[in-house]
Scaffold this active site. Sequence first.
Site, PDB file in Angstrom:
ATOM      1  N   TYR A 197     -45.555 -56.168  15.636  1.00  0.00           N
ATOM      2  CA  TYR A 197     -44.485 -55.597  14.818  1.00  0.00           C
ATOM      3  C   TYR A 197     -44.919 -54.342  14.055  1.00  0.00           C
ATOM      4  CZ  TYR A 197     -41.933 -60.015  15.501  1.00  0.00           C
ATOM      5  OH  TYR A 197     -41.287 -61.097  16.031  1.00  0.00           O
ATOM      6  N   ASP A 250     -19.806 -55.748  19.246  1.00  0.00           N
ATOM      7  CA  ASP A 250     -19.400 -55.578  20.641  1.00  0.00           C
ATOM      8  C   ASP A 250     -17.880 -55.689  20.779  1.00  0.00           C
ATOM      9  OD1 ASP A 250     -22.025 -55.297  21.229  1.00  0.00           O
ATOM     10  OD2 ASP A 250     -22.151 -56.975  22.641  1.00  0.00           O
TER      11      ASP A 250
END
Length: 302
Positions: A57, A222
Amino acid sequence: MGLVEKVLMAPKGPSFSKLIQGYWRLGAWEMTAQQRLTFLKQHVEMGISTVDNAAIYGDSEVLFGDALRLAPEMREQIQIVSKFGINGIATAPGEHRVSHYDSSKAAIIRSTENSLQRLGVEQLDALLVHRPDFLMDADQVAEAFSELKASGKVKHFGVSNFTSSQFELLQSRLNEPLITNQVEINPINFDVIENGVLDQQQQHRVSPMAWSCLAGGAIFNDQTPQAQRLRDCLEVLAQELGATSITQVIFAWVLKHPANPVALIGSGKIERVKDAVGALALEMNTEQWYRVWVASKGFSVP
């Protein structure tokens, strides 16, 4: 007093908070070290005492460690989870031409020691294999785990994104139980619900760690028929359950599974963390859970 209770992750395993704060995007939060520490203290005060990180990360382990160094006493109040095994493309010419996995004994120990140094701690509460390595030698992984345990550098071990057979293979080489499988669970991705992974976790009484519970924002953003059906369904359920947001409904849906998952929160905004905590007060019934399933699939159960 904390609002989030702890969950025993596995027989003879550790207890983690029911909600876990993920720090994988820490570098994008644009916080000072003091702001990071304040954020940590705020979610610990709510009972979210377990934090999730990983070697891959970026600088997140360094940034978290910098904040923790400002208040070393916080180490005793949290459980730190990190992960190993993904190697990105190296900056030096000729090194790491492609991203790849490496679960060799030497790589595991080296990655863990680097994570400890970046975090500024002497021990991880749990170390997870980040992704299944197609070249994984289970005996080498077991040897590395044994050495890290004996040296006091790691308390417990688990996996992430493993299939049930991969989990069983590694478990067959270990003397202690793997304490979790960190997997994607959300109302768009039903893979681990349908392929037996959560069945296996329930069989072993191991609590999975659910990542991407909000499907990376796809449920909200979406414009596909699936996402639109889900939003409509979640809005109705929010009214029925007395939720203040559909985020709370989604977390309640994830947490209802009998495998007893714990759920990761990815936001660096404390108000959104508080919003997720509100999901723990919701009582979703079985029919409501399946309404989300039907809305996502677009058809009824067989």
